[in-house]
Write an enzyme that holds these catalytic residues in place. Sequence first.
Site, short mmCIF file in Angstrom:
data_model
loop_
_atom_site.label_atom_id
_atom_site.label_comp_id
_atom_site.label_asym_id
_atom_site.label_seq_id
_atom_site.Cartn_x
_atom_site.Cartn_y
_atom_site.Cartn_z
N PRO A 49 -25.66 18.41 47.02
CA PRO A 49 -24.74 17.69 46.12
C PRO A 49 -24.28 18.51 44.92
O PRO A 49 -25.07 19.21 44.26
CB PRO A 49 -25.56 16.47 45.69
CG PRO A 49 -26.45 16.21 46.86
CD PRO A 49 -26.83 17.57 47.37
N CYS A 50 -22.97 18.38 44.62
CA CYS A 50 -22.35 19.15 43.54
C CYS A 50 -22.44 18.50 42.16
O CYS A 50 -22.44 19.22 41.16
CB CYS A 50 -20.87 19.39 43.87
SG CYS A 50 -20.60 20.31 45.39
N PRO A 51 -22.46 17.15 42.05
CA PRO A 51 -22.40 16.54 40.71
C PRO A 51 -23.41 17.06 39.69
O PRO A 51 -23.07 17.12 38.50
CB PRO A 51 -22.62 15.04 41.02
CG PRO A 51 -22.03 14.86 42.37
CD PRO A 51 -22.40 16.12 43.11
#
Length: 419
Positions: free
Chosen positions: A85-87
């Site tokens: 995940p990038c967030p």
Amino acid sequence: MSRLAHSATLDVVEICAGAGGQVLGLHQAGFKHRLAFELDPHACATLRANSERLGMTGDWVREGDVASWNPAEIAGVDLLAGGVPCPPFTIAGKQLGATDERDLFAWAIEQIPLVKPRALLLENVRGLSMPRFAGYRQHVLDRLLSFGYTGEWRLLHASDFGVPQLRPRFVLVAMKPADFRHFHWPSPLDSPPTVGELLRDMMAARGWEGASAWARRATGIAPTIVGGSKKHGGADLGPTRAKAAWALLGVDGLGIADLPPGPGATFDVGPRLTADMVARLQGWNDGQFAWTFTGRKTAKYRQIGNAFPPPVAHALGVAIRAALLRSAPSRRLASTVEHDPVYRALRDHGGFMTHAQIERAAGAVIPPHDLDRRISLLRQDFEVESRDGAYKLLSFKAFTGQSDHARHSAFAEQRSRIS
């Protein structure tokens, strides 16, 4: 000569596989998926819909939280890959890093001694390359080194691999030194086509007379496509600055169209893109990178927008395959890069260090305000104790598999909103 030198296919297990951009790129590079783990049910449906294209049978797509799966099930795989995940790292977000319940980067690294892959490939957003995460990056390299792996980070641009988009991705590749000596980062290809060149036929598909004139206006490459998250509303082409860049290309970024424009259509800014057009801008096409997406418009767009472009994954897959088969020339390995001298000093000392001691260990003058800033950054990902003007580095805050980590309750509470 590698034991796999005469093998046509290497196997891969992918975590956080999304809708399959990396799946397809690695498949075309000669890897066969043993398993693909993914949280989003829409993306899982898309992966399953492409099983025949990939030559896959059986229960190869595992839906759910990857951190709940037993790593022993995938032990001995040639390549462990994923787009975690990038967030937690994105510049547009809060950059919570190790304290974000969605962070799986550190967890993935800790699976290495359990899975024992020959190679590791993890990709994320450019934000992870920024000074904010210098200590985090060094911790990752330290852990890899302790497991007997050499790792390197590299910022790659999708536009260097035929994808007409400003899409920087920060990539980590790691292997045992004997294999890593044969790894060479992929070289850029020719310039990509413009947005207009790539999408003209799709814009004209329903008889819109303005397609050719529009294509002549859309002479650049696209801004970074963002799929968004479940925390936000419907699909659009990104924040205000991105929409302005799209407008310069003659594209209305306020939403996604159901169909290409029809005869007589006129626009104040320009037409909107369909999900299929966005997929082409991400590197999918009707040839080598053909793919089928499932779901309604918003779900389909989010799958596409959050994906790793298949041509970039393919280029990395080819380079990793050549290293594992040792068909690429050998090179001299560089020493492990140190990203943060303050982190390094505190890590190596193990106890409390004064400002003067940190400067001596770092071999550089560090003004007080700069030291305060660096300690503040480290505290976001590590426990750092201070006493009488001295500092001591303690534990890493990230989820690495702990059964009692706060990540579990936060993840459960946010489950319906996590993309």
